[in-house]
Design a protein around this motif. Sequence first.
Motif, mmCIF file in Angstrom:
data_model
loop_
_atom_site.group_PDB
_atom_site.id
_atom_site.type_symbol
_atom_site.label_atom_id
_atom_site.label_comp_id
_atom_site.label_asym_id
_atom_site.label_seq_id
_atom_site.Cartn_x
_atom_site.Cartn_y
_atom_site.Cartn_z
ATOM 1 N N SER A 1 -6.858 -6.800 -2.454
ATOM 2 C CA SER A 1 -7.137 -6.517 -1.049
ATOM 3 C C SER A 1 -6.355 -7.465 -0.150
ATOM 4 O O SER A 1 -6.278 -8.673 -0.408
ATOM 5 C CB SER A 1 -8.631 -6.674 -0.780
ATOM 6 O OG SER A 1 -8.883 -6.635 0.617
ATOM 7 N N VAL B 1 -0.629 1.797 -5.257
ATOM 8 C CA VAL B 1 -1.374 0.736 -4.560
ATOM 9 C C VAL B 1 -2.165 1.372 -3.411
ATOM 10 O O VAL B 1 -1.586 2.041 -2.549
ATOM 11 C CB VAL B 1 -0.415 -0.357 -4.034
ATOM 12 C CG1 VAL B 1 -1.190 -1.446 -3.311
ATOM 13 C CG2 VAL B 1 0.415 -0.945 -5.180
ATOM 14 N N PRO B 2 -3.498 1.185 -3.411
ATOM 15 C CA PRO B 2 -4.327 1.808 -2.371
ATOM 16 C C PRO B 2 -4.095 1.190 -0.981
ATOM 17 O O PRO B 2 -3.580 0.080 -0.865
ATOM 18 C CB PRO B 2 -5.766 1.540 -2.830
ATOM 19 C CG PRO B 2 -5.696 0.774 -4.091
ATOM 20 C CD PRO B 2 -4.273 0.452 -4.388
ATOM 21 N N ASP B 3 -4.497 1.922 0.052
ATOM 22 C CA ASP B 3 -4.423 1.400 1.418
ATOM 23 C C ASP B 3 -5.158 0.072 1.505
ATOM 24 O O ASP B 3 -6.214 -0.102 0.892
ATOM 25 C CB ASP B 3 -5.053 2.391 2.409
ATOM 26 C CG ASP B 3 -4.188 3.624 2.619
ATOM 27 O OD1 ASP B 3 -3.011 3.610 2.219
ATOM 28 O OD2 ASP B 3 -4.708 4.604 3.190
ATOM 29 N N GLU C 1 0.825 -1.209 0.000
ATOM 30 C CA GLU C 1 0.000 0.000 0.000
ATOM 31 C C GLU C 1 0.859 1.259 0.000
ATOM 32 O O GLU C 1 1.870 1.344 0.690
ATOM 33 C CB GLU C 1 -0.961 -0.001 1.186
ATOM 34 C CG GLU C 1 -0.319 -0.162 2.528
ATOM 35 C CD GLU C 1 -1.312 -0.355 3.663
ATOM 36 O OE1 GLU C 1 -0.915 -0.071 4.799
ATOM 37 O OE2 GLU C 1 -2.458 -0.767 3.426
ATOM 38 N N HIS D 1 -4.186 -2.784 0.343
ATOM 39 C CA HIS D 1 -4.018 -3.589 -0.871
ATOM 40 C C HIS D 1 -2.536 -3.904 -1.115
ATOM 41 O O HIS D 1 -1.660 -3.338 -0.478
ATOM 42 C CB HIS D 1 -4.577 -2.853 -2.089
ATOM 43 C CG HIS D 1 -6.062 -2.784 -2.108
ATOM 44 N ND1 HIS D 1 -6.778 -1.982 -1.241
ATOM 45 C CD2 HIS D 1 -6.971 -3.424 -2.869
ATOM 46 C CE1 HIS D 1 -8.072 -2.131 -1.476
ATOM 47 N NE2 HIS D 1 -8.210 -3.006 -2.472
ATOM 48 N N PRO E 1 -4.704 -4.056 -8.135
ATOM 49 C CA PRO E 1 -4.298 -4.272 -6.752
ATOM 50 C C PRO E 1 -5.257 -5.236 -6.051
ATOM 51 O O PRO E 1 -6.450 -5.267 -6.339
ATOM 52 C CB PRO E 1 -4.388 -2.875 -6.125
ATOM 53 C CG PRO E 1 -4.313 -1.938 -7.277
ATOM 54 C CD PRO E 1 -4.965 -2.648 -8.423
#
Length: 173
Positions: free
Chosen positions: A136, A111-113, A95, A115, A134
Amino acid sequence: MAQMQGRRYIKAFLKGFFVAVPVTVTFLDRVACIARVEGASMQPSLNPGDKQVSDVVLLNHWSIRNYEVQRGDIVSLVSPRNPKQKIIKRVIALEGDVIKTISYKTKYVKVPDGHMWVEGDHRGHSFDSNAFGPVSLGLLHARATHILWPPEHWQKLPAKLPPERQPLQKERE
């Protein structure tokens, strides 16, 4: 008398069985299990070259209980496209990292939080984040730590990130 011995044996067996089964199931679910790796997506790290032999790996559930993975880890996760299937891939980015993609719909991805970005080692032969984006951390199943079979492949699986797949920007070390 023999009938009494038989009943005692059956009773002892059942007691042991009803203790052993839940303990075993809990261990396999929470601590570790083994899995056979099929396909070419992780070659040469897993299933190197030989199509007839599938590597069997130790999957450590305990080590990822807090979703703690690092770049380069080989992990098992629930497929984002088919929840009934587990896939095994290498963690490329975490992330906050910015990664240059190989064939994703955009050239760069942050990359999102919550992920991670995962890829197979065999470029072009892997259904990975370059196809579905990405992933989870909630889909994380286990970390592959050792190859157990065949004996000529026995080894600890190091967390190694190919130099050409380093994130362009790392959020955390």
